[in-house]
Design a protein around this motif. Sequence first.
Motif, PDB file in Angstrom:
ATOM      1  N   PRO A 128       0.821  -1.218   0.000  1.00  9.50           N
ATOM      2  CA  PRO A 128       0.000   0.000   0.000  1.00  9.50           C
ATOM      3  C   PRO A 128       0.850   1.261   0.000  1.00  9.50           C
ATOM      4  O   PRO A 128       1.946   1.287   0.559  1.00  9.50           O
ATOM      5  CB  PRO A 128      -0.799  -0.119   1.300  1.00  9.50           C
ATOM      6  CG  PRO A 128       0.021  -1.019   2.162  1.00  9.50           C
ATOM      7  CD  PRO A 128       0.691  -1.991   1.235  1.00  9.50           C
ATOM      8  N   CYS A 129       0.334   2.300  -0.638  1.00  9.14           N
ATOM      9  CA  CYS A 129       1.064   3.566  -0.684  1.00  9.14           C
ATOM     10  C   CYS A 129       0.171   4.708  -0.217  1.00  9.14           C
ATOM     11  O   CYS A 129      -1.027   4.537   0.015  1.00  9.14           O
ATOM     12  CB  CYS A 129       1.604   3.842  -2.087  1.00  9.14           C
ATOM     13  SG  CYS A 129       0.356   4.369  -3.287  1.00  9.14           S
ATOM     14  N   TRP A 130       0.755   5.880  -0.113  1.00 10.01           N
ATOM     15  CA  TRP A 130       0.096   7.063   0.442  1.00 10.01           C
ATOM     16  C   TRP A 130      -1.163   7.482  -0.308  1.00 10.01           C
ATOM     17  O   TRP A 130      -2.005   8.209   0.233  1.00 10.01           O
ATOM     18  CB  TRP A 130       1.078   8.235   0.482  1.00 10.01           C
ATOM     19  CG  TRP A 130       1.620   8.631  -0.867  1.00 10.01           C
ATOM     20  CD1 TRP A 130       2.787   8.203  -1.433  1.00 10.01           C
ATOM     21  CD2 TRP A 130       1.012   9.513  -1.816  1.00 10.01           C
ATOM     22  NE1 TRP A 130       2.949   8.761  -2.680  1.00 10.01           N
ATOM     23  CE2 TRP A 130       1.874   9.577  -2.935  1.00 10.01           C
ATOM     24  CE3 TRP A 130      -0.161  10.265  -1.840  1.00 10.01           C
ATOM     25  CZ2 TRP A 130       1.588  10.354  -4.058  1.00 10.01           C
ATOM     26  CZ3 TRP A 130      -0.458  11.038  -2.956  1.00 10.01           C
ATOM     27  CH2 TRP A 130       0.422  11.080  -4.049  1.00 10.01           C
ATOM     28  N   TRP A 227       9.968   2.643   5.153  1.00 11.86           N
ATOM     29  CA  TRP A 227       8.723   2.608   4.394  1.00 11.86           C
ATOM     30  C   TRP A 227       8.076   3.990   4.310  1.00 11.86           C
ATOM     31  O   TRP A 227       6.985   4.135   3.754  1.00 11.86           O
ATOM     32  CB  TRP A 227       7.729   1.638   5.057  1.00 11.86           C
ATOM     33  CG  TRP A 227       8.278   0.268   5.282  1.00 11.86           C
ATOM     34  CD1 TRP A 227       9.136  -0.421   4.476  1.00 11.86           C
ATOM     35  CD2 TRP A 227       8.016  -0.598   6.393  1.00 11.86           C
ATOM     36  NE1 TRP A 227       9.415  -1.658   5.003  1.00 11.86           N
ATOM     37  CE2 TRP A 227       8.738  -1.801   6.188  1.00 11.86           C
ATOM     38  CE3 TRP A 227       7.236  -0.488   7.539  1.00 11.86           C
ATOM     39  CZ2 TRP A 227       8.706  -2.864   7.080  1.00 11.86           C
ATOM     40  CZ3 TRP A 227       7.202  -1.544   8.436  1.00 11.86           C
ATOM     41  CH2 TRP A 227       7.922  -2.716   8.206  1.00 11.86           C
ATOM     42  N   ALA A 228       8.713   4.999   4.860  1.00 10.20           N
ATOM     43  CA  ALA A 228       8.092   6.309   5.013  1.00 10.20           C
ATOM     44  C   ALA A 228       7.679   6.928   3.678  1.00 10.20           C
ATOM     45  O   ALA A 228       6.569   7.469   3.552  1.00 10.20           O
ATOM     46  CB  ALA A 228       9.026   7.253   5.760  1.00 10.20           C
ATOM     47  N   SER A 229       8.533   6.878   2.686  1.00  6.64           N
ATOM     48  CA  SER A 229       8.216   7.545   1.414  1.00  6.64           C
ATOM     49  C   SER A 229       7.042   6.873   0.710  1.00  6.64           C
ATOM     50  O   SER A 229       6.344   7.518  -0.080  1.00  6.64           O
ATOM     51  CB  SER A 229       9.443   7.552   0.499  1.00  6.64           C
ATOM     52  OG  SER A 229       9.822   6.231   0.164  1.00  6.64           O
ATOM     53  N   ARG A 230       6.820   5.616   0.985  1.00 13.11           N
ATOM     54  CA  ARG A 230       5.694   4.896   0.380  1.00 13.11           C
ATOM     55  C   ARG A 230       4.395   5.129   1.155  1.00 13.11           C
ATOM     56  O   ARG A 230       3.331   5.287   0.553  1.00 13.11           O
ATOM     57  CB  ARG A 230       6.006   3.395   0.311  1.00 13.11           C
ATOM     58  CG  ARG A 230       4.826   2.534  -0.135  1.00 13.11           C
ATOM     59  CD  ARG A 230       5.255   1.109  -0.438  1.00 13.11           C
ATOM     60  NE  ARG A 230       5.918   0.455   0.668  1.00 13.11           N
ATOM     61  CZ  ARG A 230       5.295  -0.143   1.681  1.00 13.11           C
ATOM     62  NH1 ARG A 230       3.968  -0.141   1.741  1.00 13.11           N
ATOM     63  NH2 ARG A 230       5.974  -0.748   2.633  1.00 13.11           N
ATOM     64  N   LEU A 231       4.473   5.160   2.471  1.00 14.64           N
ATOM     65  CA  LEU A 231       3.273   5.191   3.296  1.00 14.64           C
ATOM     66  C   LEU A 231       2.803   6.595   3.673  1.00 14.64           C
ATOM     67  O   LEU A 231       1.608   6.812   3.890  1.00 14.64           O
ATOM     68  CB  LEU A 231       3.500   4.378   4.573  1.00 14.64           C
ATOM     69  CG  LEU A 231       3.751   2.886   4.399  1.00 14.64           C
ATOM     70  CD1 LEU A 231       4.118   2.257   5.730  1.00 14.64           C
ATOM     71  CD2 LEU A 231       2.536   2.186   3.803  1.00 14.64           C
ATOM     72  N   ASP A 232       3.723   7.532   3.781  1.00 16.29           N
ATOM     73  CA  ASP A 232       3.366   8.868   4.259  1.00 16.29           C
ATOM     74  C   ASP A 232       3.051   9.801   3.092  1.00 16.29           C
ATOM     75  O   ASP A 232       3.815   9.900   2.131  1.00 16.29           O
ATOM     76  CB  ASP A 232       4.508   9.457   5.090  1.00 16.29           C
ATOM     77  CG  ASP A 232       4.788   8.624   6.339  1.00 16.29           C
ATOM     78  OD1 ASP A 232       3.885   7.884   6.769  1.00 16.29           O
ATOM     79  OD2 ASP A 232       5.913   8.729   6.871  1.00 16.29           O
ATOM     80  N   THR A 233       1.933  10.491   3.204  1.00 14.29           N
ATOM     81  CA  THR A 233       1.514  11.407   2.138  1.00 14.29           C
ATOM     82  C   THR A 233       2.511  12.541   1.973  1.00 14.29           C
ATOM     83  O   THR A 233       2.898  13.185   2.962  1.00 14.29           O
ATOM     84  CB  THR A 233       0.139  12.009   2.475  1.00 14.29           C
ATOM     85  OG1 THR A 233      -0.776  10.953   2.774  1.00 14.29           O
ATOM     86  CG2 THR A 233      -0.396  12.832   1.310  1.00 14.29           C
ATOM     87  N   PRO A 234       2.981  12.787   0.749  1.00 12.33           N
ATOM     88  CA  PRO A 234       3.943  13.883   0.533  1.00 12.33           C
ATOM     89  C   PRO A 234       3.343  15.221   0.933  1.00 12.33           C
ATOM     90  O   PRO A 234       2.152  15.466   0.741  1.00 12.33           O
ATOM     91  CB  PRO A 234       4.212  13.819  -0.981  1.00 12.33           C
ATOM     92  CG  PRO A 234       3.760  12.475  -1.417  1.00 12.33           C
ATOM     93  CD  PRO A 234       2.647  12.064  -0.495  1.00 12.33           C
ATOM     94  N   THR A 235       4.179  16.065   1.492  1.00 14.50           N
ATOM     95  CA  THR A 235       3.723  17.414   1.827  1.00 14.50           C
ATOM     96  C   THR A 235       3.676  18.272   0.574  1.00 14.50           C
ATOM     97  O   THR A 235       4.350  17.991  -0.420  1.00 14.50           O
ATOM     98  CB  THR A 235       4.669  18.060   2.848  1.00 14.50           C
ATOM     99  OG1 THR A 235       5.999  18.066   2.319  1.00 14.50           O
ATOM    100  CG2 THR A 235       4.645  17.298   4.150  1.00 14.50           C
ATOM    101  N   ALA A 236       2.886  19.298   0.606  1.00 18.72           N
ATOM    102  CA  ALA A 236       2.771  20.193  -0.545  1.00 18.72           C
ATOM    103  C   ALA A 236       4.075  20.926  -0.782  1.00 18.72           C
ATOM    104  O   ALA A 236       4.780  21.289   0.157  1.00 18.72           O
ATOM    105  CB  ALA A 236       1.656  21.202  -0.294  1.00 18.72           C
TER     106      ALA A 236
END
Length: 237
Positions: A128-130, A227-236
């Motif tokens: 799963p991803c963000w 796993w942060a870059s996959r799971l956490d929604t990128p900031t604007a």
Amino acid sequence: MSEARWMVDTVLTGVIAPLGGPGKLSAIDKHPVNQRLWLAETGLHGDEQADKRHHGGLEKALHHYPFDHYALWRDEWQAGETGLVRLTQPGAFGENLSTTGLTEASVCVGDVYRIGGALIQVSQPRQPCWKLNVRFDRADMSRRVQDTHRTGWYYRVLEAGEIGAGDSLERLARPHSEWPIERLLRVLYVERDDYDSLAAMASLAVLTPSWRATAAKRVASRQVESWASRLDTPTAD
């Protein structure tokens, strides 16, 4: 249905569209298709992927998500939460196939199925991803999917052909009964230092190269990848 035959309830496709903030695109919004579709080696006719590095392609041509999980998700949701409305019909998780009776506990990597005129093989669990966070309006949705092991799984296409809702999904072969999807998820995300199992994963030829490489790297480094870059929604920006 017999033990090795299930019904495909819904076939779904999606097109690339904006998701979340400016510049973010996805085809996660899948909708049922009534007519039969050609399933090629890289996926269903009419189904798009915005990020072809991580979605679609030969090893992830078709995503299957059990409709069995939808009731579980609804039970865990609070009334009035935005994402609850998505859990009334298939397509919430960006799946191409929806069935009941098959889950991560009963499907094994390498399983071969006949569906309509096509032949497909289970290749890996879904990671799963963000984009699930945005779709369900929950910052932790991707992590919840990962932690519950309700991820669904992908197929590679061994023989192209037409498929459609109402087709039977018949299991023809099971070369690795010791490797259900749920076990792969447990080793990767829970029993993260089970190096014997990781080494076995790394040598599992029916598993996608990316999963084998991750297992091999963890065995060699004795470190768990971020796993942060996959799971956490990128900031604007």
